[in-house]
Design a protein around this motif. Structure first.
Motif, PDB file in Angstrom:
ATOM      1  N   TRP A 142       7.350  11.168  24.472  1.00  0.00           N
ATOM      2  CA  TRP A 142       7.539  10.981  25.806  1.00  0.00           C
ATOM      3  C   TRP A 142       7.996   8.863  26.743  1.00  0.00           C
ATOM      4  N   LYS A 143       7.098   8.751  25.630  1.00  0.00           N
ATOM      5  CA  LYS A 143       7.489   6.770  25.813  1.00  0.00           C
ATOM      6  C   LYS A 143       8.572   6.399  25.936  1.00  0.00           C
ATOM      7  N   ALA A 144       9.973   6.802  25.149  1.00  0.00           N
ATOM      8  CA  ALA A 144      11.136   6.508  24.517  1.00  0.00           C
ATOM      9  C   ALA A 144      12.031   7.390  26.034  1.00  0.00           C
ATOM     10  N   ALA A 145      11.470   8.600  26.184  1.00  0.00           N
ATOM     11  CA  ALA A 145      11.968   9.208  27.236  1.00  0.00           C
ATOM     12  C   ALA A 145      12.096   8.126  28.402  1.00  0.00           C
ATOM     13  N   PHE A 146      10.438   8.526  29.185  1.00  0.00           N
ATOM     14  CA  PHE A 146      10.807   7.423  29.872  1.00  0.00           C
ATOM     15  C   PHE A 146      11.128   6.174  29.947  1.00  0.00           C
ATOM     16  N   ASP A 147      10.954   5.433  28.731  1.00  0.00           N
ATOM     17  CA  ASP A 147      12.271   3.462  28.735  1.00  0.00           C
ATOM     18  C   ASP A 147      13.476   4.705  29.109  1.00  0.00           C
ATOM     19  N   ASN A 148      14.061   6.108  28.290  1.00  0.00           N
ATOM     20  CA  ASN A 148      15.606   5.646  28.954  1.00  0.00           C
ATOM     21  C   ASN A 148      15.719   6.332  30.490  1.00  0.00           C
ATOM     22  N   VAL A 149      14.865   6.001  31.147  1.00  0.00           N
ATOM     23  CA  VAL A 149      15.215   6.503  32.977  1.00  0.00           C
ATOM     24  C   VAL A 149      14.594   4.930  33.485  1.00  0.00           C
ATOM     25  N   PRO A 150      16.012   3.872  33.543  1.00  0.00           N
ATOM     26  CA  PRO A 150      15.805   3.076  34.793  1.00  0.00           C
ATOM     27  C   PRO A 150      14.784   3.349  36.031  1.00  0.00           C
ATOM     28  N   ASP A 151      13.982   1.854  36.155  1.00  0.00           N
ATOM     29  CA  ASP A 151      13.103   2.060  37.313  1.00  0.00           C
ATOM     30  C   ASP A 151      12.470   3.059  37.421  1.00  0.00           C
ATOM     31  N   LEU A 152      12.036   3.523  36.300  1.00  0.00           N
ATOM     32  CA  LEU A 152      11.145   4.817  36.662  1.00  0.00           C
ATOM     33  C   LEU A 152       9.886   3.973  36.557  1.00  0.00           C
ATOM     34  N   PRO A 153       8.541   4.326  37.453  1.00  0.00           N
ATOM     35  CA  PRO A 153       7.423   3.327  37.648  1.00  0.00           C
ATOM     36  C   PRO A 153       6.372   4.445  36.514  1.00  0.00           C
ATOM     37  N   PRO A 154       5.633   3.557  35.495  1.00  0.00           N
ATOM     38  CA  PRO A 154       4.627   3.809  34.897  1.00  0.00           C
ATOM     39  C   PRO A 154       3.997   5.530  34.899  1.00  0.00           C
ATOM     40  N   CYS A 155       4.109   6.268  34.054  1.00  0.00           N
ATOM     41  CA  CYS A 155       2.993   7.056  34.506  1.00  0.00           C
ATOM     42  C   CYS A 155       1.753   6.337  35.131  1.00  0.00           C
TER      43      CYS A 155
END
Length: 79
Positions: A35-48
């Motif tokens: 999940w962390k890697a997936a979130f890192d693949n989306v630029p400018d996504l606020p943290p969970c």
């Protein structure tokens, strides 16, 4: 290794394909790195947010549905 290239919505979709994948991807301890890697693949996504799980945050952020209970339907019926 394939998981490192996915976006969160892809991981969520995979979690819905089989019981085994669901059990693995919804287990916070076993799949946190995915999940962390997936979130890192989306630029400018606020943290969970701390109060949401990764799948819940992904659903809110990426699935185009109303997330407010009955409000959408009741507002539509009043107009």
């Amino acid at each position: 290794q394939v998981f490192q290239y996915l976006e969160p919505v892809d991981v969520l979709c995979l979690a819905r394909t089989t019981k085994r994948l669901r059990a693995f991807l919804l287990n916070r301890h076993k799949s946190l790195h995915i999940w962390k890697a997936a979130f890192d693949n989306v630029p400018d996504l606020p943290p969970c947010p701390d109060h949401l799980s990764a799948p819940a945050y992904t659903h809110i952020a990426f699935v185009p549905v109303c997330h407010v209970r009955l409000t959408c339907r009741s507002n539509l019926s009043r107009h």
